[in-house]
Motif scaffolding. Structure first.
Motif, PDB file in Angstrom:
ATOM      1  N   ARG A 199       4.154 -33.297  18.971  1.00  0.00           N
ATOM      2  CA  ARG A 199       4.101 -31.832  18.869  1.00  0.00           C
ATOM      3  C   ARG A 199       2.694 -31.339  19.199  1.00  0.00           C
ATOM      4  NH1 ARG A 199       8.372 -28.447  16.419  1.00  0.00           N
ATOM      5  NH2 ARG A 199       7.413 -26.526  15.742  1.00  0.00           N
ATOM      6  N   ILE A 200       1.697 -32.009  18.663  1.00  0.00           N
ATOM      7  CA  ILE A 200       0.308 -31.628  18.927  1.00  0.00           C
ATOM      8  C   ILE A 200      -0.022 -31.806  20.410  1.00  0.00           C
ATOM      9  CG2 ILE A 200      -2.089 -32.320  18.521  1.00  0.00           C
ATOM     10  CD1 ILE A 200      -1.216 -32.922  15.599  1.00  0.00           C
ATOM     11  N   GLY A 201       0.443 -32.902  21.005  1.00  0.00           N
ATOM     12  CA  GLY A 201       0.204 -33.124  22.417  1.00  0.00           C
ATOM     13  C   GLY A 201       0.851 -32.072  23.295  1.00  0.00           C
ATOM     14  N   PHE A 202       2.059 -31.672  22.948  1.00  0.00           N
ATOM     15  CA  PHE A 202       2.749 -30.612  23.697  1.00  0.00           C
ATOM     16  C   PHE A 202       1.995 -29.289  23.584  1.00  0.00           C
ATOM     17  CE2 PHE A 202       5.653 -27.069  24.009  1.00  0.00           C
ATOM     18  CZ  PHE A 202       6.442 -27.375  25.107  1.00  0.00           C
ATOM     19  N   ASN A 203       1.640 -28.916  22.354  1.00  0.00           N
ATOM     20  CA  ASN A 203       0.930 -27.653  22.139  1.00  0.00           C
ATOM     21  C   ASN A 203      -0.396 -27.612  22.881  1.00  0.00           C
ATOM     22  OD1 ASN A 203       2.998 -26.877  20.425  1.00  0.00           O
ATOM     23  ND2 ASN A 203       1.868 -27.276  18.544  1.00  0.00           N
ATOM     24  N   ARG A 204      -1.045 -28.778  22.997  1.00  0.00           N
ATOM     25  CA  ARG A 204      -2.345 -28.844  23.667  1.00  0.00           C
ATOM     26  C   ARG A 204      -2.260 -28.311  25.096  1.00  0.00           C
ATOM     27  NH1 ARG A 204      -7.118 -32.365  23.598  1.00  0.00           N
ATOM     28  NH2 ARG A 204      -7.931 -32.517  25.724  1.00  0.00           N
ATOM     29  N   GLN A 205      -1.211 -28.679  25.822  1.00  0.00           N
ATOM     30  CA  GLN A 205      -1.127 -28.339  27.235  1.00  0.00           C
ATOM     31  C   GLN A 205      -0.366 -27.048  27.518  1.00  0.00           C
ATOM     32  OE1 GLN A 205      -3.648 -30.834  27.814  1.00  0.00           O
ATOM     33  NE2 GLN A 205      -2.806 -30.095  29.743  1.00  0.00           N
ATOM     34  N   MET A 206       0.540 -26.667  26.644  1.00  0.00           N
ATOM     35  CA  MET A 206       1.339 -25.473  26.903  1.00  0.00           C
ATOM     36  C   MET A 206       0.478 -24.208  26.895  1.00  0.00           C
ATOM     37  SD  MET A 206       4.176 -24.193  27.706  1.00  0.00           S
ATOM     38  CE  MET A 206       5.145 -25.701  27.687  1.00  0.00           C
ATOM     39  N   LEU A 207       0.687 -23.346  27.878  1.00  0.00           N
ATOM     40  CA  LEU A 207      -0.080 -22.107  28.077  1.00  0.00           C
ATOM     41  C   LEU A 207      -1.560 -22.382  28.304  1.00  0.00           C
ATOM     42  CD1 LEU A 207       1.581 -19.655  25.505  1.00  0.00           C
ATOM     43  CD2 LEU A 207       2.246 -20.177  27.855  1.00  0.00           C
ATOM     44  N   GLY A 208      -1.861 -23.571  28.839  1.00  0.00           N
ATOM     45  CA  GLY A 208      -3.233 -23.899  29.207  1.00  0.00           C
ATOM     46  C   GLY A 208      -3.861 -24.934  28.306  1.00  0.00           C
ATOM     47  N   GLY A 209      -4.380 -26.013  28.912  1.00  0.00           N
ATOM     48  CA  GLY A 209      -5.137 -27.003  28.158  1.00  0.00           C
ATOM     49  C   GLY A 209      -6.512 -26.466  27.795  1.00  0.00           C
ATOM     50  N   PRO A 210      -7.295 -27.205  27.020  1.00  0.00           N
ATOM     51  CA  PRO A 210      -8.592 -26.709  26.548  1.00  0.00           C
ATOM     52  C   PRO A 210      -9.520 -26.232  27.662  1.00  0.00           C
ATOM     53  CG  PRO A 210      -8.008 -28.714  25.392  1.00  0.00           C
ATOM     54  CD  PRO A 210      -6.982 -28.540  26.470  1.00  0.00           C
ATOM     55  N   ALA A 211      -9.656 -27.027  28.729  1.00  0.00           N
ATOM     56  CA  ALA A 211     -10.565 -26.646  29.818  1.00  0.00           C
ATOM     57  C   ALA A 211     -10.086 -25.373  30.507  1.00  0.00           C
ATOM     58  CB  ALA A 211     -10.690 -27.790  30.822  1.00  0.00           C
ATOM     59  N   ALA A 212      -8.780 -25.294  30.760  1.00  0.00           N
ATOM     60  CA  ALA A 212      -8.235 -24.114  31.433  1.00  0.00           C
ATOM     61  C   ALA A 212      -8.369 -22.865  30.572  1.00  0.00           C
ATOM     62  CB  ALA A 212      -6.766 -24.353  31.785  1.00  0.00           C
ATOM     63  N   VAL A 213      -8.153 -23.013  29.277  1.00  0.00           N
ATOM     64  CA  VAL A 213      -8.240 -21.860  28.379  1.00  0.00           C
ATOM     65  C   VAL A 213      -9.684 -21.374  28.257  1.00  0.00           C
ATOM     66  CG1 VAL A 213      -7.925 -21.095  25.998  1.00  0.00           C
ATOM     67  CG2 VAL A 213      -6.153 -22.452  27.104  1.00  0.00           C
ATOM     68  N   ARG A 214     -10.619 -22.307  28.179  1.00  0.00           N
ATOM     69  CA  ARG A 214     -12.029 -21.899  28.120  1.00  0.00           C
ATOM     70  C   ARG A 214     -12.459 -21.219  29.424  1.00  0.00           C
ATOM     71  NH1 ARG A 214     -12.833 -27.040  25.053  1.00  0.00           N
ATOM     72  NH2 ARG A 214     -13.186 -26.392  22.890  1.00  0.00           N
ATOM     73  N   ALA A 215     -11.973 -21.714  30.536  1.00  0.00           N
ATOM     74  CA  ALA A 215     -12.273 -21.070  31.813  1.00  0.00           C
ATOM     75  C   ALA A 215     -11.684 -19.665  31.856  1.00  0.00           C
ATOM     76  CB  ALA A 215     -11.736 -21.910  32.969  1.00  0.00           C
ATOM     77  N   ASP A 216     -10.483 -19.503  31.307  1.00  0.00           N
ATOM     78  CA  ASP A 216      -9.854 -18.188  31.236  1.00  0.00           C
ATOM     79  C   ASP A 216     -10.681 -17.252  30.371  1.00  0.00           C
ATOM     80  OD1 ASP A 216      -8.030 -16.148  31.521  1.00  0.00           O
ATOM     81  OD2 ASP A 216      -6.609 -16.936  30.053  1.00  0.00           O
TER      82      ASP A 216
END
Length: 332
Positions: free
Chosen positions: A306-323
């Motif tokens: 569940r944690i692994g799925f949530n990590r990538q859904m709607l953007g992984g950490p790098a993508a979200v920080r870039a956003d």
């Protein structure tokens, strides 16, 4: 042309657990005038935390948060009257095809023309649904019936079986546009990220609690492994890393309704940070369990996935920080 009315939807067993509907969880953020509780995203995040703690296999992030927000903020009065009461009671489950707002693959994305949708939407949340909120490439939002002609639904196999996810392939499928969609798609993305972060918080807390309990029970060399300094340090580091995350999630949930000027940044920070801390806790809690941590008998894999799925859904950490950087004008 508008899509089919709610009267066209038919299904067998209810997708929403009756207990959640009876508690009012499903319609938590739906206005009271439409049969909901009229509460805030922070309240919804607190519920998501508990759903993550118990890896609840029920529609929530899309059907109880993203979809009602879409109708509330972008729908007409008639659309709100038609959809929100059904969403609030769980009579209709609405998935969310908005992942492309966080970043689309080359072959993905939806175009809209004349009330019809074409293209492909990947990683649709709450996929087993009666209808979907679909975002097109311009940010426009549409309500699409699950049985609309021209729609093909493909179930995707992901690491988390507790989160049904799929793909929509659209070939001129009739949909009902939400006329006031300008800017709302980004708001839905923020809300989804907060809820996923809260879900990860609950799942990580459950893994930490199980690791501590196991360390007190498992004996090695005549003593509980929790008495060993190395195991103590592992548990302490998990707790020290996770506890500040609760404030981050709660702040993001509060800001969504009360501090709109900083809501997007707080949502990105909560999502990115929880993704990394959650991954650390999932890995470390499994290590505390030793070889048992990888077995079905203990069951840690439910929270781990569940944690692994949530990590990538709607953007992984790098993508979200870039956003977040782009939204703050700090990146191209």
């Amino acid at each position: 042309p508008p899509g089919p009315s709610l009267s066209t939807f038919h299904r067998g067993a209810p997708l929403v657990p009756p207990g959640l509907a009876d508690l009012g969880v499903i319609g938590l953020i739906v206005p009271e005038a439409h049969g909901g509780s009229g509460l805030s995203l922070l309240d919804a995040a607190l519920v998501a935390e508990q759903l993550g703690r118990h890896v609840t296999p029920a529609p929530y992030v899309a059907s109880s948060v993203i979809a009602p927000l879409a109708v509330m903020r972008a729908g007409s009065a008639e659309q709100q009257a038609a959809w929100l009461p059904r969403i609030a009671t769980g009579d209709v489950v609405v998935g969310a095809a908005i992942s492309e707002l966080a970043g689309a693959r080359d072959d993905a994305g939806v175009t809209a023309s004349g009330g019809r949708l074409s293209g492909k939407a990947l990683f649709v949340l709450d996929f087993e649904a009666d209808a979907y909120v679909v975002a097109d490439r311009t940010g426009g939002l549409h309500l699409l019936a699950a049985d609309a002609p021209g729609l093909t639904r493909i179930r995707l196999n992901t690491i988390a079986a507790t989160r049904p996810t799929g793909e929509l392939v659209l070939d001129g499928a009739a949909a009902e546009p939400l006329a006031n969609s300008a800017g709302v798609g980004r708001t839905l993305l923020d809300a989804g990220r907060v809820i996923l972060a809260a879900d990860t918080l609950g799942a990580a807390q459950a893994m930490l609690d199980q690791a501590v309990a196991y360390a007190k029970e498992r004996r090695q060399f005549g003593r509980a492994i929790g008495s060993f300094q190395a195991v103590k340090h592992m548990c302490a580091e998990m707790a020290a890393s996770l506890e500040p995350c609760r404030a981050a999630v709660w702040m993001a949930g509060h800001a969504f309704d009360a501090l709109p000027e900083e809501a997007s940044l707080d949502a990105c920070l909560a999502k990115a940070h929880l993704a990394e801390v959650g991954t650390f806790v999932a890995r470390t809690a499994t290590e505390v369990h030793g070889g048992m941590g990888f077995t079905d008998l203990v069951g840690l894999h439910y929270w781990f996935k569940r944690i692994g799925f949530n990590r990538q859904m709607l953007g992984g950490p790098a993508a979200v920080r870039a956003d977040a950087a782009r939204r703050q004008g700090l990146a191209a």
